[in-house]
Design an enzyme around this catalytic site. Sequence first.
Site, mmCIF file in Angstrom:
data_model
loop_
_atom_site.group_PDB
_atom_site.id
_atom_site.type_symbol
_atom_site.label_atom_id
_atom_site.label_comp_id
_atom_site.label_asym_id
_atom_site.label_seq_id
_atom_site.Cartn_x
_atom_site.Cartn_y
_atom_site.Cartn_z
ATOM 1 N N TYR A 151 -6.806 3.545 7.265
ATOM 2 C CA TYR A 151 -7.878 4.448 6.542
ATOM 3 C C TYR A 151 -8.276 5.699 7.019
ATOM 4 C CZ TYR A 151 -8.689 0.149 3.374
ATOM 5 O OH TYR A 151 -8.456 -0.911 2.611
ATOM 6 N N LYS A 198 -0.567 -8.804 11.149
ATOM 7 C CA LYS A 198 0.990 -8.999 10.721
ATOM 8 C C LYS A 198 1.788 -8.634 12.029
ATOM 9 C CE LYS A 198 2.956 -9.133 7.143
ATOM 10 N NZ LYS A 198 4.026 -10.313 6.757
ATOM 11 N N ASP A 231 -0.916 -12.419 5.230
ATOM 12 C CA ASP A 231 -0.305 -12.968 4.089
ATOM 13 C C ASP A 231 -0.441 -14.316 3.833
ATOM 14 O OD1 ASP A 231 1.602 -13.232 5.994
ATOM 15 O OD2 ASP A 231 3.360 -12.531 4.951
ATOM 16 N N ASP A 256 -10.558 -5.389 4.378
ATOM 17 C CA ASP A 256 -11.106 -4.868 2.978
ATOM 18 C C ASP A 256 -10.550 -5.654 1.881
ATOM 19 O OD1 ASP A 256 -12.097 -3.260 0.960
ATOM 20 O OD2 ASP A 256 -10.469 -1.655 1.211
ATOM 21 N N ASP A 260 -12.428 -8.829 -0.455
ATOM 22 C CA ASP A 260 -12.668 -9.033 -2.000
ATOM 23 C C ASP A 260 -12.310 -10.264 -2.396
ATOM 24 O OD1 ASP A 260 -13.465 -6.055 -2.012
ATOM 25 O OD2 ASP A 260 -12.236 -5.927 -4.051
HETATM 26 C C1 LIG Z 1 -14.094 3.345 1.235
HETATM 27 C C2 LIG Z 1 -14.018 2.282 0.388
HETATM 28 C C3 LIG Z 1 -13.768 2.568 -1.057
HETATM 29 C C4 LIG Z 1 -13.119 1.107 0.663
HETATM 30 C C5 LIG Z 1 -13.194 -0.209 0.448
HETATM 31 O O1 LIG Z 1 -12.828 -0.589 -0.683
HETATM 32 C C6 LIG Z 1 -14.452 -1.085 1.015
HETATM 33 O O2 LIG Z 1 -14.686 -0.736 2.138
HETATM 34 O O3 LIG Z 1 -14.665 -2.023 0.484
HETATM 35 MG MG LIG Z 2 -13.144 -2.933 -0.785
#
Ligand SMILES: CC(C)CC(=O)C(=O)O
Ligand SMILES: [Mg+2]
Length: 390
Positions: A151, A198, A231, A256, A260
């Site tokens: 990033y 990984k 993975d 990240d 999610d």
């Molecule tokens: C800079 C963010 C958009 C990156 C992201 O998806 C997060 O940190 O959850």
């Molecule tokens: Mg995110």
Amino acid sequence: MATNGTNPSPPKGGKLLILPGDHIGPEVVSEALKVLDIIEEATGAKFERDFDLCGGASLDKHKDSVTEAVLQKSVEVDAVFFGSAGGPEWGHSQPNPESGLLRIRHKMQIFANLRPCNFASKSLIHRSPIKPEIISGVDFTIIRENCGGAYYGSKVEEEDYGCDPWEYRRSEIERVVRVAGALAMQHDPPLPVWSVDKANVLANSRVWRRITHEIFEKEFPKVNIRDQLADSLAMLLITKPTAFNGLIVTDNTFGDILSDESGGLTGSLGLLPSASLAGPPAARGAEPGLGRNSVGGVVGLYEPVHGSAPDISGKGLANPVGQVLSLAMMLRYSFNMNHEAEVVEQAVAKVLDSKADGGLEVRTGDLGGKAGTAEMSEAIQREVRRLLKA
Ligand SMILES: CC(C)CC(=O)C(=O)O
Ligand SMILES: [Mg+2]
Ligand SMILES: NC(=O)C1=CN([C@@H]2O[C@H](COP(=O)(O)OP(=O)(O)OC[C@H]3O[C@@H](n4cnc5c(N)ncnc54)[C@H](O)[C@@H]3O)[C@@H](O)[C@H]2O)C=CC1
């Protein structure tokens, strides 16, 4: 000055920079701040609040995703309370809105992003797309490296070529895995830690793995540290999520994505909070002083795991829980207000359980309910008030 030989307890509260951001960001930040109002009123704590812009809102006003002035303010406060940045209307902007958040994270050097995955309330277990007997009891925290990896670094973006160097240096790896070690040691017995990478493909992952083991062997020999490829972890979190109860320490990109996935496991991304810290929370094995703020907590930025959800913004539909629980994390880590943090967490659980208690269901649409942001937030506020009086 103390007159009875003991030190008066330090004043509660401190300085906040509030960056609501875009779309549902301002909608859920304003609700979480109502909870903070109630805490101030009940405890006498005082939080100085400075509001500013980041993301698309900043692009519109200043033609930049965050200004130098805001970056400077972010390192002068005890904590930053953040909503979310981005949206399709800034799709072709250079820089893009999300870069504002990345720049703040880097400026503040909040290198450890804690993203817990558990059920804020047992009554949510049946909302998960995973069978209850598999998901019940899930309780892990992802510690995501937050200031390096793919990033950041010298990106190249041309018409037909793009490049994001994915690099890690020893110092960046050491400091984040030390947070994992320190957090593991806060438990007796220590929590198990999975280091996720990984290493079968990426050179930076092999360096990550080697240094992680060095640090744990030398500094946290009692912690059970294991490796897991990113993975296969993505798959195992669906088939055997509770096998990873404990801590998962990993790099920026994997953290990240996997966090999610945590939203998917718990039934909604709208539920999950996060804390990005500039040092370990007070813990055995923690370096004293590292990342401390002016009130003795850790400097941090607090934001939900979710983004700006443009698909539901402006309709009063957003679930405020991820933002409210981020406020609880802020009270705990940056302001040493553990009791109040627990009160907020209990209030959220109580509201989510309202139907289970025979009351009315107060849940937003992402949780299968009919309540709007305001109704759910008001229910949480009522509970916080009640619990603080009890
Ligand atoms: C800079 C963010 C958009 C990156 C992201 O998806 C997060 O940190 O959850
Ligand atoms: Mg995110
Ligand atoms: N930290 C940040 O500021 C982040 C910003 N983003 C940005 O947000 C924008 C939208 O990204 P998406 O990929 O759509 O991810 P998103 O997390 O904003 O939304 C994904 C899905 O979850 C739902 N959702 C998210 N939060 C919710 C909540 N509180 N209540 C109810 N439903 C909720 C949305 O409606 C959507 O269907 C993009 O510009 C992205 O770059 C994405 C992630 C983090």
